[in-house]
Design a protein around this motif. Structure first.
Motif, short mmCIF file in Angstrom:
data_model
loop_
_atom_site.label_atom_id
_atom_site.label_comp_id
_atom_site.label_asym_id
_atom_site.label_seq_id
_atom_site.Cartn_x
_atom_site.Cartn_y
_atom_site.Cartn_z
N ALA A 551 9.17 10.65 14.72
CA ALA A 551 10.50 10.91 14.15
C ALA A 551 11.58 10.46 15.12
O ALA A 551 12.60 9.88 14.71
N VAL A 552 11.38 10.74 16.42
CA VAL A 552 12.35 10.33 17.43
C VAL A 552 12.45 8.81 17.51
O VAL A 552 13.55 8.25 17.61
N ALA A 553 11.31 8.14 17.44
CA ALA A 553 11.30 6.68 17.48
C ALA A 553 12.05 6.08 16.31
O ALA A 553 12.78 5.08 16.44
N TYR A 554 11.91 6.71 15.14
CA TYR A 554 12.63 6.23 13.96
C TYR A 554 14.14 6.39 14.16
O TYR A 554 14.93 5.50 13.82
N CYS A 555 14.55 7.54 14.73
CA CYS A 555 15.97 7.77 14.97
C CYS A 555 16.53 6.77 15.99
O CYS A 555 17.67 6.30 15.85
N THR A 556 15.72 6.45 17.01
CA THR A 556 16.20 5.62 18.11
C THR A 556 16.29 4.15 17.74
O THR A 556 17.31 3.49 17.96
N ASP A 557 15.21 3.60 17.15
CA ASP A 557 15.21 2.16 16.86
C ASP A 557 14.76 1.83 15.44
O ASP A 557 14.32 0.72 15.16
N GLN A 558 14.84 2.84 14.53
CA GLN A 558 14.48 2.65 13.12
C GLN A 558 13.06 2.11 12.95
O GLN A 558 12.77 1.33 12.06
N ARG A 559 12.16 2.59 13.82
CA ARG A 559 10.76 2.15 13.75
C ARG A 559 10.09 2.83 12.56
O ARG A 559 9.93 4.05 12.53
N GLU A 560 9.72 2.07 11.56
CA GLU A 560 9.14 2.60 10.34
C GLU A 560 7.71 3.11 10.58
O GLU A 560 7.01 2.64 11.48
N ARG A 561 7.27 4.03 9.73
CA ARG A 561 5.90 4.52 9.80
C ARG A 561 4.94 3.43 9.35
O ARG A 561 5.26 2.65 8.45
N ASN A 562 3.76 3.40 9.94
CA ASN A 562 2.74 2.48 9.43
C ASN A 562 2.05 3.14 8.24
O ASN A 562 2.34 4.29 7.88
N GLU A 563 1.12 2.44 7.64
CA GLU A 563 0.50 2.91 6.39
C GLU A 563 -0.23 4.22 6.57
O GLU A 563 -0.11 5.14 5.75
N ILE A 564 -1.00 4.37 7.66
CA ILE A 564 -1.77 5.59 7.86
C ILE A 564 -0.85 6.77 8.17
O ILE A 564 -1.07 7.90 7.72
N GLN A 565 0.23 6.53 8.96
CA GLN A 565 1.18 7.59 9.26
C GLN A 565 1.87 8.08 7.99
O GLN A 565 2.07 9.28 7.79
N GLU A 566 2.24 7.16 7.13
CA GLU A 566 2.90 7.53 5.87
C GLU A 566 1.95 8.32 4.97
O GLU A 566 2.34 9.32 4.36
N LYS A 567 0.69 7.88 4.93
CA LYS A 567 -0.30 8.57 4.08
C LYS A 567 -0.51 10.01 4.53
O LYS A 567 -0.54 10.94 3.72
N ILE A 568 -0.64 10.17 5.85
CA ILE A 568 -0.89 11.53 6.37
C ILE A 568 0.33 12.42 6.21
O ILE A 568 0.23 13.59 5.81
N SER A 569 1.51 11.90 6.51
CA SER A 569 2.72 12.73 6.46
C SER A 569 3.06 13.19 5.06
O SER A 569 3.71 14.22 4.87
N LEU A 570 2.63 12.43 4.03
CA LEU A 570 2.99 12.76 2.65
C LEU A 570 1.84 13.41 1.87
O LEU A 570 2.04 13.82 0.72
N GLN A 571 0.66 13.52 2.48
CA GLN A 571 -0.49 14.06 1.75
C GLN A 571 -0.24 15.51 1.33
O GLN A 571 0.24 16.33 2.11
N SER A 572 -0.56 15.82 0.07
CA SER A 572 -0.40 17.18 -0.45
C SER A 572 -1.21 17.36 -1.72
O SER A 572 -1.27 16.46 -2.57
N LYS A 573 -1.83 18.55 -1.84
CA LYS A 573 -2.57 18.86 -3.07
C LYS A 573 -1.61 19.05 -4.23
O LYS A 573 -1.96 18.87 -5.39
N ALA A 574 -0.37 19.47 -3.91
CA ALA A 574 0.62 19.76 -4.95
C ALA A 574 1.40 18.51 -5.37
O ALA A 574 2.22 18.57 -6.28
N LYS A 575 1.11 17.39 -4.74
CA LYS A 575 1.91 16.18 -4.94
C LYS A 575 1.86 15.68 -6.37
O LYS A 575 2.86 15.22 -6.93
N HIS A 576 0.69 15.77 -6.98
CA HIS A 576 0.52 15.20 -8.32
C HIS A 576 0.46 16.25 -9.42
O HIS A 576 0.06 15.94 -10.54
N LEU A 577 0.79 17.50 -9.06
CA LEU A 577 0.76 18.56 -10.08
C LEU A 577 1.97 18.48 -11.00
O LEU A 577 3.04 18.07 -10.60
#
Length: 577
Positions: A551-577
């Motif tokens: 999160a700090v890296a994104y704030c500092t130099d707008q470094r986007e999440r890679n695919e695995i980071q995005e997948k883990i950060s958004l994973q949820s059982k309630a996501k598709h309910l």
């Protein structure tokens, strides 16, 4: 299912004959201990001594069949007996038969409650009895028990009370009536128990004392000197007797029944677990232990038993004597049967002072000085809880003391969860670690445009205002340089609806002030709540990160999440309910 309800079937078929000698030794030792102890604890409960032997019979047999601990010794104990005396004594019954009837009904209710809670798998209730509360209550109760037994040591008539100032006043008012012969026997008995205990723990001091006490009375004809003796004890096994049921009686006894039911179980399970640690061949089932204790009390009440639970001293002796299975309890019960059938006339000349001495010495071991000392040095809040419970028990009453102690411990828990630890984080120089700036003041880097904080508790209605107040305090301290707020949510395992509404408003307010809000390290259940509550729409999926430094890296130099980071950060059982 049968083995679960009756654990004896899980080990009796595989019983190793080599265990028999150990179980026999332990069982005989246990039975010998139980005879004088049972009679003494019956006296604490305000019951005739014979009822202590009744309480040592049927409950032991039932627990041997249904209990999961193979060394726990179930039977009459000092603490339960004192609670019985306090609860039933408050009813101010007119005669001993009414008193006995009330105790038997109380035992039935206690057993029913424990059995019901066991089937409902409610064993976790004992977690509300914290160690400081138990320690404070136990030490106070031990003092009350000891003072109450002075009547047998001094040979005086003493009006019992569960309040220490009343008890002491009553004792001093009777000091001119002290019987010197009784006092001599009582003091000698106490000294003898202590001396034998120092010589060898294996010598059954209480039984030795009983024999010497009876012999002394007979040889010196002390009964003629005003020495109080146990007197006639009925021979024979306890008959089947239904408790005297009444709606009014059950209503009167329910508060004390709930207290003893929970306290007795807590006592038993803590002892059972401490012994279990020394044995790898079996595991304790907490809910089955609750059912076993309930059944022991319930069926015991039909055979004139007062409330029982696990005994620390007898369980320790059972374990040290080599008990391998519940067979030791069955053998112990056989010793009690033999005593009831053939030996009760032998106890006619037993001085009450001897039983009083046994009680006093045994309860002194319940007074814990070491634990409060440790709490005073390291945990002032829990020391306060212990001392408060101790004082309340001594001066207000036994039942009130433990109930108020539990209430205070719950209030302390609520206070802690409503004011949890909250840390402002900074990056450790030369690393991607973010730690509390107060703990690592010289090693951390703090950036003016970022506020990184960690909230170390669930977020709920009780602490949402504290969360908001602390957050805005630090935002204000940052001033106009602040552009990013990062919540490290690793320690947040739950967010209730009230806190979700608060977060919604805070995030929108920050957005209105042109401050972005990020969440890092949210665990699965918390992410589920983000989606189910709609908070994800306010936070934004792009503002969830797996780790703080991302999160700090994104704030500092707008470094986007890679695919695995995005997948883990958004994973949820309630996501598709």
């Amino acid at each position: 299912m049968l083995k679960k309800l009756f654990p004896i079937f899980s080990w009796i078929k595989e019983y190793d004959r080599s265990y028999l000698s150990s179980d026999l030794t332990a069982g005989v030792t246990l039975g010998i201990m139980l005879v004088p102890q049972g009679m003494a604890y019956a006296m604490i409960a305000g019951m005739p001594p014979i009822y202590g032997l009744y309480a040592a019979l049927v409950p032991q047999l039932i627990y041997a069949i249904t209990g999961t601990s193979r060394q726990l010794a179930v039977g009459p104990v000092a603490m339960d007996s004192l609670l019985v005396a306090a609860g039933i004594g408050a009813l101010q019954l007119s005669n001993i038969q009414d008193y006995i009837s009330a105790v038997l009904l109380l035992t039935f209710i206690i057993g029913g409650l424990q059995l019901l809670l066991g089937f409902l798998k409610m064993g976790f209730f004992v977690n509300f009895l914290s160690k400081p509360v138990i320690s404070g209550f136990t030490s106070a109760a031990a003092i009350l028990i000891g003072l109450g037994q002075l009547k047998h040591i001094l040979g005086i008539e003493l009006q019992q009370s569960s309040k220490i100032y009343t008890l002491i006043t009553n004792i001093f008012s009777e000091l001119n009536e002290i019987n010197p012969y009784t006092l001599s026997i009582g003091v000698a008995a106490i000294l003898l128990i202590l001396l034998v205990g120092r010589i060898s723990k294996k010598i059954p001091a209480p039984l030795l004392l009983v024999i010497l006490g009876i012999a002394t009375v007979i040889v010196f004809r002390l009964e003629t000197k005003g020495i109080e003796v146990v007197g006639d004890i009925p021979s024979g096994l306890p008959g089947f007797l239904l408790p005297n049921f009444s709606i009014e009686g059950i209503g009167q006894l329910m508060p004390i029944a709930i207290t003893i039911a929970l306290f007795g179980y807590m006592e038993s399970i803590s002892i059972a677990k401490s012994v279990e640690e020394k044995h790898t061949e079996y595991e304790i089932d907490a809910n089955q232990e609750l059912r076993a204790l309930g059944l022991s009390n319930l069926l015991g009440s039909f055979f004139q038993s007062f409330p029982v639970s696990g005994s620390f001293s007898r369980s320790a002796v059972n374990h040290q004597a080599g008990a391998k299975t519940g067979v030791s309890l069955i053998i112990s019960a056989v010793i009690i049967i033999g005593t009831l059938l053939f030996l009760t006339p032998f106890f006619y000349n037993l001085p009450s002072a001897v039983l009083g001495a046994i009680i006093i010495v045994s309860v002194f071991g319940l007074i814990d000085v070491k634990y409060p000392t440790v709490l005073f040095k390291h945990r002032k809040d829990e020391f306060f809880l212990l001392i408060t419970t101790f004082i309340l028990t001594l001066f207000v009453g036994l039942i009130e003391g433990i109930l108020l102690g539990v209430l205070l411990s719950l209030l302390l828990l609520v206070y802690r969860t409503s004011h949890p630890h909250m840390a402002i984080l900074g990056r450790i120089k030369g690393s991607d670690y973010f730690k509390n700036v107060q703990r690592f003041a010289q090693e951390v880097e703090i950036e003016e445009d970022k506020l990184i904080f960690r909230f170390d508790a669930q977020l709920y209605f009780g602490n949402k205002d504290y969360f908001k107040k602390e957050l805005y305090k630090h935002i204000h301290q940052k001033g106009h340089h602040l552009k990013y707020v990062i919540l490290n949510a690793e320690a947040i395992n739950y967010i209730d609806s009230s806190a979700a509404v608060m977060l919604d408003r805070v995030i929108k307010d920050l957005h209105a002030k042109d401050i972005r809000f990020f969440v890092a390290g949210a665990i699965g259940p918390t992410r589920d709540i983000f989606y189910s509550s709609g908070l994800i729409n306010v936070i934004g999926t792009e503002n969830l990160f797996v780790r703080t430094f991302e999160a700090v890296a994104y704030c500092t130099d707008q470094r986007e999440r890679n695919e695995i980071q995005e997948k883990i950060s958004l994973q949820s059982k309630a996501k598709h309910l």
